[in-house]
Design a protein around this motif. Structure first.
Motif, PDB file in Angstrom:
ATOM      1  N   THR A   1       0.885  -1.156   0.000  1.00 47.62           N
ATOM      2  CA  THR A   1       0.000   0.000   0.000  1.00 47.62           C
ATOM      3  C   THR A   1       0.922   1.204   0.000  1.00 47.62           C
ATOM      4  N   CYS A   2       0.755   2.085  -0.961  1.00 47.69           N
ATOM      5  CA  CYS A   2       1.637   3.231  -1.121  1.00 47.69           C
ATOM      6  C   CYS A   2       0.904   4.502  -0.710  1.00 47.69           C
ATOM      7  N   TYR A   3       1.580   5.314   0.093  1.00 49.33           N
ATOM      8  CA  TYR A   3       1.046   6.595   0.545  1.00 49.33           C
ATOM      9  C   TYR A   3       1.989   7.691   0.108  1.00 49.33           C
ATOM     10  N   THR A   4       1.461   8.888  -0.047  1.00 46.38           N
ATOM     11  CA  THR A   4       2.280  10.047  -0.371  1.00 46.38           C
ATOM     12  C   THR A   4       1.773  11.224   0.449  1.00 46.38           C
ATOM     13  N   ARG A   5       2.583  12.276   0.520  1.00 45.86           N
ATOM     14  CA  ARG A   5       2.148  13.498   1.196  1.00 45.86           C
ATOM     15  C   ARG A   5       2.563  14.691   0.358  1.00 45.86           C
ATOM     16  N   ALA A   6       1.739  15.724   0.379  1.00 42.89           N
ATOM     17  CA  ALA A   6       1.979  16.914  -0.429  1.00 42.89           C
ATOM     18  C   ALA A   6       3.145  17.749   0.104  1.00 42.89           C
ATOM     19  N   GLY A   7       3.380  17.721   1.387  1.00 43.97           N
ATOM     20  CA  GLY A   7       4.469  18.472   1.996  1.00 43.97           C
ATOM     21  C   GLY A   7       4.908  17.790   3.278  1.00 43.97           C
ATOM     22  N   ALA A   8       5.941  18.323   3.899  1.00 41.28           N
ATOM     23  CA  ALA A   8       6.507  17.698   5.093  1.00 41.28           C
ATOM     24  C   ALA A   8       5.503  17.570   6.231  1.00 41.28           C
ATOM     25  N   SER A   9       4.615  18.539   6.375  1.00 37.68           N
ATOM     26  CA  SER A   9       3.660  18.497   7.484  1.00 37.68           C
ATOM     27  C   SER A   9       2.267  18.044   7.039  1.00 37.68           C
ATOM     28  N   ALA A  10       2.094  17.723   5.758  1.00 38.70           N
ATOM     29  CA  ALA A  10       0.789  17.299   5.243  1.00 38.70           C
ATOM     30  C   ALA A  10       0.494  15.862   5.667  1.00 38.70           C
ATOM     31  N   PRO A  11      -0.773  15.509   5.787  1.00 38.21           N
ATOM     32  CA  PRO A  11      -1.119  14.129   6.154  1.00 38.21           C
ATOM     33  C   PRO A  11      -0.846  13.169   4.997  1.00 38.21           C
ATOM     34  N   LEU A  12      -0.651  11.892   5.318  1.00 38.12           N
ATOM     35  CA  LEU A  12      -0.462  10.881   4.290  1.00 38.12           C
ATOM     36  C   LEU A  12      -1.771  10.634   3.553  1.00 38.12           C
ATOM     37  N   GLU A  13      -1.672  10.450   2.232  1.00 33.69           N
ATOM     38  CA  GLU A  13      -2.822  10.135   1.402  1.00 33.69           C
ATOM     39  C   GLU A  13      -2.517   8.844   0.651  1.00 33.69           C
ATOM     40  N   LYS A  14      -3.489   7.923   0.607  1.00 32.99           N
ATOM     41  CA  LYS A  14      -3.294   6.662  -0.101  1.00 32.99           C
ATOM     42  C   LYS A  14      -3.169   6.934  -1.594  1.00 32.99           C
ATOM     43  N   LEU A  15      -2.131   6.379  -2.204  1.00 35.36           N
ATOM     44  CA  LEU A  15      -1.848   6.609  -3.610  1.00 35.36           C
ATOM     45  C   LEU A  15      -2.156   5.380  -4.454  1.00 35.36           C
ATOM     46  N   ASP A  16      -1.743   4.199  -3.972  1.00 34.51           N
ATOM     47  CA  ASP A  16      -1.852   2.990  -4.768  1.00 34.51           C
ATOM     48  C   ASP A  16      -1.768   1.779  -3.847  1.00 34.51           C
ATOM     49  N   ALA A  17      -2.228   0.632  -4.318  1.00 40.54           N
ATOM     50  CA  ALA A  17      -2.123  -0.613  -3.553  1.00 40.54           C
ATOM     51  C   ALA A  17      -2.183  -1.794  -4.501  1.00 40.54           C
ATOM     52  N   SER A  18      -1.551  -2.900  -4.109  1.00 37.50           N
ATOM     53  CA  SER A  18      -1.586  -4.127  -4.885  1.00 37.50           C
ATOM     54  C   SER A  18      -1.319  -5.296  -3.947  1.00 37.50           C
ATOM     55  N   THR A  19      -1.930  -6.427  -4.230  1.00 37.81           N
ATOM     56  CA  THR A  19      -1.666  -7.624  -3.436  1.00 37.81           C
ATOM     57  C   THR A  19      -0.760  -8.598  -4.176  1.00 37.81           C
ATOM     58  N   ALA A  20      -0.443  -8.310  -5.428  1.00 35.57           N
ATOM     59  CA  ALA A  20       0.391  -9.226  -6.210  1.00 35.57           C
ATOM     60  C   ALA A  20       1.272  -8.463  -7.194  1.00 35.57           C
ATOM     61  N   TYR A  21       2.194  -7.662  -6.690  1.00 38.52           N
ATOM     62  CA  TYR A  21       3.123  -6.900  -7.518  1.00 38.52           C
ATOM     63  C   TYR A  21       4.391  -7.737  -7.658  1.00 38.52           C
ATOM     64  N   LEU A  22       4.777  -8.106  -8.884  1.00 31.97           N
ATOM     65  CA  LEU A  22       5.954  -8.935  -9.121  1.00 31.97           C
ATOM     66  C   LEU A  22       7.138  -8.071  -9.529  1.00 31.97           C
ATOM     67  N   ILE A  23       8.267  -8.288  -8.878  1.00 26.98           N
ATOM     68  CA  ILE A  23       9.501  -7.585  -9.231  1.00 26.98           C
ATOM     69  C   ILE A  23      10.644  -8.589  -9.256  1.00 26.98           C
ATOM     70  N   ARG A  24      11.638  -8.328 -10.094  1.00 20.66           N
ATOM     71  CA  ARG A  24      12.881  -9.106 -10.044  1.00 20.66           C
ATOM     72  C   ARG A  24      13.831  -8.277  -9.202  1.00 20.66           C
ATOM     73  N   HIS A  25      14.208  -8.822  -8.071  1.00 25.69           N
ATOM     74  CA  HIS A  25      14.986  -8.089  -7.080  1.00 25.69           C
ATOM     75  C   HIS A  25      16.357  -7.692  -7.624  1.00 25.69           C
ATOM     76  N   GLY A  26      16.607  -6.391  -7.652  1.00 28.05           N
ATOM     77  CA  GLY A  26      17.918  -5.873  -8.024  1.00 28.05           C
ATOM     78  C   GLY A  26      18.156  -5.663  -9.495  1.00 28.05           C
ATOM     79  N   ASN A  27      17.131  -5.745 -10.355  1.00 28.09           N
ATOM     80  CA  ASN A  27      17.395  -5.578 -11.786  1.00 28.09           C
ATOM     81  C   ASN A  27      17.274  -4.131 -12.261  1.00 28.09           C
ATOM     82  N   GLY A  28      16.919  -3.201 -11.361  1.00 27.26           N
ATOM     83  CA  GLY A  28      16.845  -1.794 -11.729  1.00 27.26           C
ATOM     84  C   GLY A  28      15.561  -1.392 -12.426  1.00 27.26           C
ATOM     85  N   ARG A  29      14.552  -2.272 -12.492  1.00 28.98           N
ATOM     86  CA  ARG A  29      13.295  -1.972 -13.171  1.00 28.98           C
ATOM     87  C   ARG A  29      12.216  -1.456 -12.232  1.00 28.98           C
ATOM     88  N   THR A  30      12.522  -1.324 -10.959  1.00 30.70           N
ATOM     89  CA  THR A  30      11.586  -0.755 -10.003  1.00 30.70           C
ATOM     90  C   THR A  30      12.299   0.379  -9.281  1.00 30.70           C
TER      91      THR A  30
END
Length: 152
Positions: free
Chosen positions: A70-99
């Motif tokens: 679950t990915c969150y972001t904030r507009a500024g240092a003191s702004a509250p976190l806002e949900k940006l994205d989520a996934s239950t099955a995100y596949l990555i190859r660890h260390g290949n530089g594609r993420t």
């Protein structure tokens, strides 16, 4: 990119040689963590805290990992976190530089089956030359996703 909650699934067989040791991954001894996050703070600004230690091994470079996030972001240092994205099955190859580099480094010492909160600083997020920061709008993120799919 602000913070992400990650869960790591079982990897596939590794096929890549490990990269050279990156000294940016070295923790700063005695560095105070901010009040909102405890855990480890790396020299490059990446912060993480295990919320559940998994029973499995740490991932190896080149393994395909299934990550729930679950990915969150904030507009500024003191702004509250806002949900940006989520996934239950995100596949990555660890260390290949594609993420994003922050995600690769955030899962590197995590154990299979565990859960971790990771705060990715901007320099470890979508800031590669020519790529720019993560788009603010959903339409902009979809356009970036399509462009990355074409590159992969």
């Amino acid at each position: 990119l602000g913070a992400a909650a990650l869960a790591l699934g079982a990897p596939r067989q590794a096929t890549a040689d490990p990269p050279k040791i990156n000294t940016d991954r070295v923790a700063i001894p005695g560095a105070p963590a901010p009040a909102r996050v405890s855990g480890l703070v790396l020299k490059n600004g990446l912060r993480y805290e295990d919320t559940k230690t998994g029973p499995g091994p740490e991932p190896r470079w080149g393994q395909v990992l299934k990550v729930a996030y679950t990915c969150y972001t904030r507009a500024g240092a003191s702004a509250p976190l806002e949900k940006l994205d989520a996934s239950t099955a995100y596949l990555i190859r660890h260390g290949n530089g594609r993420t994003i580099r922050g995600l690769d480094e955030g899962v590197h010492t995590m154990r299979i089956g565990g859960a971790r909160r990771v705060e990715v600083p901007p320099q470890l997020a979508y800031t590669a030359p020519g790529l720019g920061p993560l788009p603010e709008s959903a339409a902009g993120r979809r356009k970036l996703d399509r462009a990355l799919d074409v590159m992969a």
